[in-house]
Design an enzyme around this catalytic site. Structure first.
Site, PDB file in Angstrom:
ATOM      1  N   PRO A 136       0.847  -1.202   0.000  1.00  0.00           N
ATOM      2  CA  PRO A 136       0.000   0.000   0.000  1.00  0.00           C
ATOM      3  C   PRO A 136       0.877   1.244   0.000  1.00  0.00           C
ATOM      4  CG  PRO A 136       0.036  -0.988   2.184  1.00  0.00           C
ATOM      5  CD  PRO A 136       0.819  -1.905   1.292  1.00  0.00           C
ATOM      6  N   ASP A 152       5.889   2.646   2.119  1.00  0.00           N
ATOM      7  CA  ASP A 152       5.114   1.448   2.407  1.00  0.00           C
ATOM      8  C   ASP A 152       4.291   1.737   3.654  1.00  0.00           C
ATOM      9  OD1 ASP A 152       4.107  -1.021   3.166  1.00  0.00           O
ATOM     10  OD2 ASP A 152       5.976  -2.106   2.807  1.00  0.00           O
ATOM     11  N   HIS A 153       2.990   1.918   3.464  1.00  0.00           N
ATOM     12  CA  HIS A 153       2.138   2.349   4.587  1.00  0.00           C
ATOM     13  C   HIS A 153       1.983   1.275   5.658  1.00  0.00           C
ATOM     14  CE1 HIS A 153      -0.038   5.466   6.374  1.00  0.00           C
ATOM     15  NE2 HIS A 153      -0.915   5.759   5.423  1.00  0.00           N
ATOM     16  N   ARG A 154       2.379   0.043   5.364  1.00  0.00           N
ATOM     17  CA  ARG A 154       2.360  -1.007   6.393  1.00  0.00           C
ATOM     18  C   ARG A 154       3.465  -0.772   7.409  1.00  0.00           C
ATOM     19  NH1 ARG A 154       3.217  -6.059   2.555  1.00  0.00           N
ATOM     20  NH2 ARG A 154       4.965  -4.660   2.056  1.00  0.00           N
ATOM     21  N   VAL A 166       5.445   2.407   7.483  1.00  0.00           N
ATOM     22  CA  VAL A 166       5.701   3.819   7.769  1.00  0.00           C
ATOM     23  C   VAL A 166       4.385   4.571   7.874  1.00  0.00           C
ATOM     24  CG1 VAL A 166       6.829   5.925   6.948  1.00  0.00           C
ATOM     25  CG2 VAL A 166       7.888   3.693   6.502  1.00  0.00           C
TER      26      VAL A 166
END
Length: 431
Positions: free
Chosen positions: A229, A403-405, A407
């Site tokens: 994501p 990477d929203h998982r 950060v």
């Protein structure tokens, strides 16, 4: 005594490769260190050196051969005092050709044991092996044309739209009837092809085979966009102070063979920013987060065979002159396909600069397993607020893909803020 030269493992993950080009021929004398071949892995095209001395007696695998397994004999070297002309090809080649039936028998023991239906299903099997475009197959089905009776005019005898349109329905009714009667696998074979990949064959075109590198790029980018994501954060950065410092530093470096580029300084700025905001210098690893204690920056370099990312190790703690020297050498060897695996595998974050092409701003795809990549646009004169007054400044747009998982948006924003501050007050890059 002859010596078998085998397909080498040129990286820790390499299982097979393409023997792109032979640099020697049968009858040539080689010694340790001589270049023998160019081998294309899934990451780069690399040169393969001889480790023994002798005469090339047999070249077993022709150049351009795909999918050569590591450990496969690719050539035979005649030893000292041995007659090269008397050296035979390795016996291992015969069993290799015989392996296919064994695998077939394992995969489908019942059909293999029934030879009688084989002759009856031959027409269907032949049709399945015919090289034809998806569009040609569709038209053939609509017109009732048996593809096995059509001669192809496309590349390598491939049947194209024009071939099928000019064909007359022949024994087509028998073929469809035979296909269901034989077995489902025969009917399913065409469906296994990438039928969804369609193009207009009426437009003049050429077909180019994908290199292993391009296949890997396509696979990794697809996986990255499907599984990571992405969150994108953009800042505008004033470059005037950095450009002034660069000019001063280059003047002081005259005669040392070093000339700093803007990209060299941006690599340093990203590395220092990651050191100051370590929450972005990470990798998402399923049930854990890997936190790096060093900033290793992967730098995107365009090569004739595709994009590759040589790495500047510990970029936050080395000088700008060292970054510049390393980057110049790595980029040159990357374009020649001579990078070692350890020089492009790894890295904790990436930077991609398209400013030299005049690109103002873009969003880059994360290079897994890293958790961020910085996309840098061109520096250009823009209206800009300087000291609370409207003026003109040299400004570039930089976009961080995270990477929203791994950060959070706030942490990514902090990294971009620190990066902007370092570029706009660049003396911090010299500390």
């Amino acid at each position: 005594m002859s010596i078998d030269i085998k397909m080498p493992a040129l990286s820790p993950t390499m299982e097979e490769g393409t023997l792109a080009k032979w640099l020697v021929k049968e009858g040539d004398t080689v010694k340790a260190g001589d270049l023998m071949a160019e081998i294309e892995t899934d990451k780069a095209t690399m040169e393969f050196e001889a480790v023994d001395e002798g005469v090339i007696a047999k070249i077993v695998v022709a150049e351009g051969t795909d999918g050569v397994k590591v450990g496969t004999v690719i050539a035979v070297l005649a030893g000292e005092g041995e007659d090269a002309s008397s050296v035979a090809a390795p016996k291992a080649e015969a069993p290799k050709a015989a392996e296919a039936p064994k695998e077939e028998a394992k995969a489908a023991p019942a059909p293999a044991a029934a030879p009688a239906p084989a002759s009856a299903s031959a027409p269907a099997a032949s049709g399945d092996r015919v090289k034809a475009s998806p569009l040609a197959r569709r038209i053939a089905a609509e017109k009732g044309v048996d593809l096995s009776s059509v001669s192809g005019s496309g590349p390598n005898g491939r049947i194209v739209k024009a071939d099928v349109e000019g064909a007359k329905p022949g024994a087509a009714p028998a073929a469809p009837a035979a296909a269901p009667a034989t077995a489902a696998p025969a009917a399913a074979a065409p469906a296994a092809a990438p039928a969804s990949v369609w193009y207009d064959e009426s437009i003049p075109h050429e077909e180019e085979k994908l290199s292993n590198i391009r296949k890997t790029i396509a696979r990794r980018l697809t996986e990255a966009k499907q599984t990571i994501p992405h969150i994108y954060l953009t800042v505008d950065v004033q470059l005037d102070a950095l450009l002034k410092l660069r000019g001063q530093l280059n003047k002081s470096l005259e005669g040392r063979g070093v000339k700093l580029s803007v990209n060299d300084m941006l690599i340093k700025a990203l590395a220092v920013a990651l050191a100051q905001v370590p929450k972005c210098n990470v990798t998402y690893a399923g049930d854990k987060l890997v936190k790096y204690n060093r900033s290793d920056i992967s730098v995107a370099v365009s090569t004739p065979t595709g994009l590759i990312t040589p790495i500047i190790r510990d970029a936050a703690n080395i000088g700008l002159a060292s970054i510049s020297t390393q980057m110049k050498e790595l980029a040159e060897r990357a374009k020649e396909g001579k990078l070692k695996p350890e020089e492009y595998q790894g890295g904790t974050a990436s930077i991609s600069n398209m400013g030299m092409f005049g690109i103002k701003q873009f969003d880059a795809v994360i290079n897994p397993p890293q958790a961020m990549i910085l996309a840098v646009g061109a520096g250009e004169k823009r209206p800009y607020i300087v000291d609370d007054a409207l003026g003109v400044a040299t400004v570039m747009s930089a976009t961080g893909s995270f990477d929203h998982r791994a950060v959070d948006g706030a942490d990514g924003a902090e990294l971009m803020k620190v990066f902007k501050a370092l570029v706009e007050s660049p003396m911090g890059l010299l500390a």
